[in-house]
Design an enzyme around this catalytic site. Structure first.
Site, PDB file in Angstrom:
ATOM      1  N   TYR A   1       0.820  -1.211   0.000  1.00  0.00           N
ATOM      2  CA  TYR A   1       0.000   0.000   0.000  1.00  0.00           C
ATOM      3  C   TYR A   1       0.855   1.264   0.000  1.00  0.00           C
ATOM      4  CZ  TYR A   1      -3.901  -3.132   1.198  1.00  0.00           C
ATOM      5  OH  TYR A   1      -4.849  -4.126   1.218  1.00  0.00           O
TER       6      TYR A   1
ATOM      7  N   ASP B   1      -4.397  -6.591   6.403  1.00  0.00           N
ATOM      8  CA  ASP B   1      -5.719  -6.109   5.997  1.00  0.00           C
ATOM      9  C   ASP B   1      -6.653  -7.304   5.777  1.00  0.00           C
ATOM     10  OD1 ASP B   1      -7.752  -4.473   5.169  1.00  0.00           O
ATOM     11  OD2 ASP B   1      -6.843  -3.932   3.255  1.00  0.00           O
TER      12      ASP B   1
HETATM   13 MG    MG Z   1      -9.943  -3.478   5.280  1.00  0.00          MG
END
Ligand code: MG
Ligand code: NAI
Length: 334
Positions: A126, A229
Site C-alpha cells: 500500500y 488487511d
Molecule cells: Mg480493510
C-alpha cells in the site's frame, strides 16, 4: 498518561452512521469517566462538499493535540479525481504506523478466540507505488528495516503484556524473498531480545487456513500491510462481524480509535446501526489513556448486553442504536 488524569479526546463523526455510532460511544465514555474533556472536529465527504476538502487543517491539528481520537466512518465515493480518503491521509500524515485489531469471541461464538492482529500501516503493497506500462500493471512493495522494527517492537511489547505471551510472525518469505525476507529477518532478530515472548512464524496462506481451523492457537499476530488487511477481516468474521469489530491506529504522537466498518449508507439515518464496534473502540481508547479499569468496565458491559440482549438487526435482533447504548450504560455498574 495514567488513570485519574484529565484526558482530552477528539471526536470525529464523519459521514453516514459515523455520527450515530460516535454519539453512542461518547455517551458511554462520559458515563464511565465524567471528567473527560472532548472536542469535535470535522472530517469526510460532507465536509468536502461544503469546504472543498474532506480533511480541514484544523482537524489534523485537533487530532495531533488530543490525547486520543475516536473516529466514526467516512464515505469515500469512487470516481472523484484526486480525492483521497481522509482517514488514510490521517494515518499517513500522522505516521500512525500500527493498525491494531483485537478479535475476541463475544457472546455466542467460539470461546477459544482471543487474538490481536498488529498490521504495519504505512508501507508494503500500500505504499502507493503503482503504474501502468502499456498492458502491464506494476505495483512496488516497499518494506524497510525501520518500519519493520517499529511494528515488531510494538507487537512484542503487546504480547509481553498479555497472559499467553505468544507472537506469530506472518509472512511469505519463501516466495517474496526480499520484502518478506527482510520483515522476517528483522522480526526474528528482535524476538531474540524478548525471551519471555514465545515467537513462531507462519506463511500467510497457512495462517489464513489456521485462523478458520484453530483460531484459539493465536495470541498476537504481526504482519505486513496487505496481509494484515485481509487476515483481520477474516478474523473479524469469526467473532460477530463488522458490528463488533474495533481497531486502533497508533503512532508516536497520536492515536485514532475506530470501528472497522464504513459509513453504511444503506442504514444511515434509520437508527439501526450497531454501536458496539464504536463502543469497543472507545474501550481501546480508554486502555490507551491508562484507564485500564474503565476499559474493562466497558468491555464487561458489552459482554453482558451481548449475552442477554437487546441486539441490533445485524446480530439477529430488532433493537436500535439508542436502545443498545442505554443497555451498555445501564450494564456499566452491574
Ligand atoms: Mg480493510
Ligand atoms: P460498510 O462497512 O459501510 O457496510 C457494509 C455492510 O455492513 C452494509 O450492509 C452495512 O449496512 C453493514 N454495516 C456496517 N456497519 C454496521 C453497523 N455498525 N451496524 C450494522 N450494520 C453495519 O462498507 P461499504 O458498504 O463497503 O462502504 C460504505 C462506505 O463506507 C463507502 O463509501 C466506503 O468507502 C466507506 N468505508 C469507510 C471506512 C472507514 O471510514 N474507515 C471503512 C470501510 C468503508
Amino acid at each position: 498518561m495514567s488513570a485519574g488524569d484529565t484526558h482530552r479526546i477528539c471526536l470525529l463523526d464523519g459521514d453516514g452512521i459515523g455520527p450515530e455510532v460516535v454519539a453512542a460511544a461518547a455517551a458511554v465514555l462520559s458515563a464511565v469517566i465524567p471528567r473527560l474533556e472532548s472536542t469535535r472536529a470535522r472530517i469526510g465527504f460532507g465536509v468536502y462538499e461544503e469546504l472543498g476538502t474532506p480533511l480541514p487543517r484544523e482537524t489534523v491539528d485537533a487530532v495531533r493535540s488530543a490525547d486520543a481520537t475516536l473516529f466514526g466512518a467516512v464515505t469515500t465515493p469512487p470516481g472523484i479525481p484526486g480525492y483521497r480518503s481522509p482517514i488514510l491521509a490521517l494515518r499517513q500524515d500522522l505516521q500512525l504506523f500500527a493498525n491494531v485489531r483485537p478479535v475476541r469471541a463475544r457472546g455466542a461464538s467460539s470461546p477459544a478466540l482471543d487474538l490481536v492482529i498488529v498490521r504495519e500501516n504505512t508501507e508494503g503493497l500500500y505504499a502507493g507505488r503503482e503504474r501502468r506500462e502499456g498492458d502491464t500493471a506494476i505495483a512496488e512493495r516497499v518494506v524497510t528495516r525501520a518500519a519493520s522494527e517499529r511494528i515488531v517492537r510494538y507487537a512484542l511489547d503487546l504480547a509481553r503484556a498479555r497472559p499467553r505471551r505468544r507472537l506469530t510472525i506472518v509472512h511469505k518469505a519463501n516466495v517474496l524473498r526480499e520484502t518478506c525476507g527482510l520483515f522476517r529477518e528483522v522480526a526474528l532478530e528482535l524476538a531474540a531480545d524478548w525471551p519471555d515472548v514465545e515467537t513462531n512464524e507462519l506463511l500467510v496462506d497457512a495462517a489464513a487456513m489456521e485462523l478458520i481451523r484453530d483460531p484459539g492457537r493465536f495470541d498476537v499476530i504481526v504482519t505486513t500491510n496487505l496481509f494484515g488487511d485481509i487476515l483481520s477481516d477474516e478474523a473479524a468474521a469469526l467473532a460477530g462481524g463488522l458490528g463488533l469489530a474495533c481497531s486502533a491506529n497508533v503512532g508516536r504522537d497520536a492515536a485514532i480509535f475506530e470501528p472497522v466498518h464504513g459509513s453504511a449508507p444503506d442504514i444511515a439515518g434509520t437508527g439501526a446501526a450497531n454501536p458496539l464496534a464504536a463502543i469497543l473502540s472507545a474501550a481501546m481508547l480508554l486502555a490507551h489513556l491508562g484507564e485500564a479499569d474503565a476499559a474493562r468496565r466497558v468491555e464487561a458491559a458489552v459482554e453482558q448486553v451481548l449475552a442477554s440482549g437487546p441486539r441490533t438487526p445485524d446480530l439477529g435482533g430488532t433493537a436500535g442504536t439508542a436502545e443498545i447504548t442505554d443497555a451498555v450504560i445501564a450494564a456499566l455498574d452491574r
